[in-house]
Design a protein around this motif. Structure first.
Motif, mmCIF file in Angstrom:
data_model
loop_
_atom_site.group_PDB
_atom_site.id
_atom_site.type_symbol
_atom_site.label_atom_id
_atom_site.label_comp_id
_atom_site.label_asym_id
_atom_site.label_seq_id
_atom_site.Cartn_x
_atom_site.Cartn_y
_atom_site.Cartn_z
ATOM 1 N N VAL A 162 -0.429 -4.154 -5.733
ATOM 2 C CA VAL A 162 0.050 -2.824 -5.348
ATOM 3 C C VAL A 162 -1.140 -1.866 -5.345
ATOM 4 O O VAL A 162 -1.957 -1.870 -6.271
ATOM 5 N N ILE A 163 -1.213 -1.066 -4.302
ATOM 6 C CA ILE A 163 -2.268 -0.069 -4.156
ATOM 7 C C ILE A 163 -1.621 1.316 -4.076
ATOM 8 O O ILE A 163 -0.660 1.510 -3.327
ATOM 9 N N LEU A 186 6.219 0.908 6.937
ATOM 10 C CA LEU A 186 7.579 1.384 6.717
ATOM 11 C C LEU A 186 7.596 2.806 6.175
ATOM 12 O O LEU A 186 6.704 3.207 5.417
ATOM 13 N N ARG A 187 8.630 3.535 6.542
ATOM 14 C CA ARG A 187 8.890 4.840 5.937
ATOM 15 C C ARG A 187 9.936 4.638 4.852
ATOM 16 O O ARG A 187 10.980 4.009 5.089
ATOM 17 N N ALA A 188 9.676 5.140 3.647
ATOM 18 C CA ALA A 188 10.616 4.909 2.548
ATOM 19 C C ALA A 188 10.449 5.978 1.482
ATOM 20 O O ALA A 188 9.446 6.697 1.431
ATOM 21 N N ASP A 189 11.454 6.081 0.629
ATOM 22 C CA ASP A 189 11.459 7.007 -0.500
ATOM 23 C C ASP A 189 10.687 6.372 -1.651
ATOM 24 O O ASP A 189 11.051 5.299 -2.136
ATOM 25 N N GLY A 190 9.634 7.041 -2.091
ATOM 26 C CA GLY A 190 8.819 6.495 -3.166
ATOM 27 C C GLY A 190 9.515 6.434 -4.502
ATOM 28 O O GLY A 190 9.067 5.744 -5.417
ATOM 29 N N PHE A 191 10.645 7.150 -4.645
ATOM 30 C CA PHE A 191 11.389 7.118 -5.895
ATOM 31 C C PHE A 191 12.476 6.044 -5.890
ATOM 32 O O PHE A 191 13.149 5.834 -6.902
ATOM 33 N N ASP A 246 0.867 -1.173 0.000
ATOM 34 C CA ASP A 246 0.000 0.000 0.000
ATOM 35 C C ASP A 246 0.907 1.227 0.000
ATOM 36 O O ASP A 246 1.437 1.638 1.026
ATOM 37 N N PHE A 247 1.085 1.809 -1.181
ATOM 38 C CA PHE A 247 2.018 2.916 -1.407
ATOM 39 C C PHE A 247 1.343 4.233 -1.047
ATOM 40 O O PHE A 247 0.305 4.576 -1.600
ATOM 41 N N ALA A 304 7.656 7.698 -9.853
ATOM 42 C CA ALA A 304 7.033 6.900 -8.794
ATOM 43 C C ALA A 304 6.292 5.701 -9.377
ATOM 44 O O ALA A 304 6.388 4.581 -8.853
ATOM 45 N N LEU A 305 5.581 5.911 -10.484
ATOM 46 C CA LEU A 305 4.856 4.811 -11.106
ATOM 47 C C LEU A 305 5.818 3.741 -11.617
ATOM 48 O O LEU A 305 5.546 2.539 -11.488
ATOM 49 N N ALA A 306 6.961 4.154 -12.180
ATOM 50 C CA ALA A 306 7.954 3.184 -12.654
ATOM 51 C C ALA A 306 8.442 2.304 -11.513
ATOM 52 O O ALA A 306 8.672 1.095 -11.692
ATOM 53 N N GLU A 307 8.608 2.892 -10.320
ATOM 54 C CA GLU A 307 9.024 2.104 -9.161
ATOM 55 C C GLU A 307 7.936 1.101 -8.753
ATOM 56 O O GLU A 307 8.231 -0.041 -8.400
ATOM 57 N N LEU A 308 6.688 1.539 -8.813
ATOM 58 C CA LEU A 308 5.597 0.620 -8.476
ATOM 59 C C LEU A 308 5.529 -0.544 -9.458
ATOM 60 O O LEU A 308 5.306 -1.696 -9.067
ATOM 61 N N VAL A 309 5.743 -0.249 -10.728
ATOM 62 C CA VAL A 309 5.738 -1.309 -11.737
ATOM 63 C C VAL A 309 6.924 -2.241 -11.526
ATOM 64 O O VAL A 309 6.815 -3.460 -11.676
#
Length: 235
Positions: free
Chosen positions: A90-91, A73-78, A19-20, A105-110
């Motif tokens: 993935v949400i 978790l706390r993290a960098d979305g990039f 859950d992003f 950010a979307l590329a990281e989710l993919v």
């Protein structure tokens, strides 16, 4: 209050869910309740503490299956701290509109989504959001506010370019749209009696609404829905 329809976005004990930008954790809690292994990710340490506490409470009272695991978790979305293909669900609910480099950010989710995995993305719908921006600059010109408005066609093209195949969409939260129009019309910080009254009714519907009010909102969602929800698959 869920924006994602879990009948269209099936989650169960075999799934690993990210859950992003989880915020207060509403979708992460539902995925955990359904037995998935969940990682709730955000940049706000305060909300993450509350999410962890809720995960612990759910486990303690047996609201989630004992086989399920959940963490916040706390993290960098990039630069997500996960290997490629770590999750099969993935949400990203009401997140991308806050991120200037949304394509990064979307590329990281993919990247962290496994082949064949499903992703659910929600953003504010174009027309209700456009009206809010027109009524009040203060609505979005705040720290962490919305930086863009998505059209459905543009969001679908963005998903396809990122390597995803859209498989469905719908709108949600029609009752929220008039509330935000009122807020913007009177000023986001104006404690207007009409705004307070509508907010009270909205809270009642969210917390204790009945079958009739839920049916009415679903009927209005295609016209007034505040959120656009898109589901896609990584082939």
């Amino acid at each position: 209050m869920l924006t994602i329809d879990f009948d269209r976005f099936p989650v169960g004990p075999t799934n690993r869910v990210l859950d992003f930008g989880c915020g207060t954790g509403r979708h992460a809690f539902e995925a955990y309740r359904r037995g998935a292994d969940v990682v709730a990710l955000d940049r706000d340490d305060t909300v993450l503490k509350d999410v962890r506490d809720m995960f612990a409470a759910m486990a303690y009272v047996g609201e989630a299956p004992p086989t399920a695991q959940a963490n916040a978790l706390r993290a960098d979305g990039f630069a997500l701290p996960f290997t490629d293909g770590s999750f099969d669900r993935v949400i990203a609910a009401e997140v991308l509109e806050h991120i200037r480099a949304d394509d990064v950010a979307l590329a990281e989710l993919v990247r962290v989504l496994a082949p064949g995995g499903h992703i659910a993305i929600t953003v504010p719908r174009w027309l209700p959001e456009r009206i809010c921006w027109t009524l009040s600059e203060a609505y979005h010109l705040v720290e962490g506010g919305h930086v863009r408005i998505y059209r459905r066609s543009g969001l679908l093209d963005m998903l396809r370019q990122a390597g995803l195949r859209p498989i469905g969409s719908h709108h949600a939260h029609a009752f929220h749209t008039p509330y935000w129009w009122l807020k913007c019309a009177f000023g986001p910080d104006n404690d207007n009696a009409l705004v307070r009254g509508y907010h009270k009714a909205l809270c009642w519907e969210i917390e204790r609404g009945n079958a009739m009010t839920r049916f009415a909102e679903r009927a209005l969602d295609p016209v007034l829905g505040k959120s656009l929800v898109v589901y896609a698959v990584k082939d």
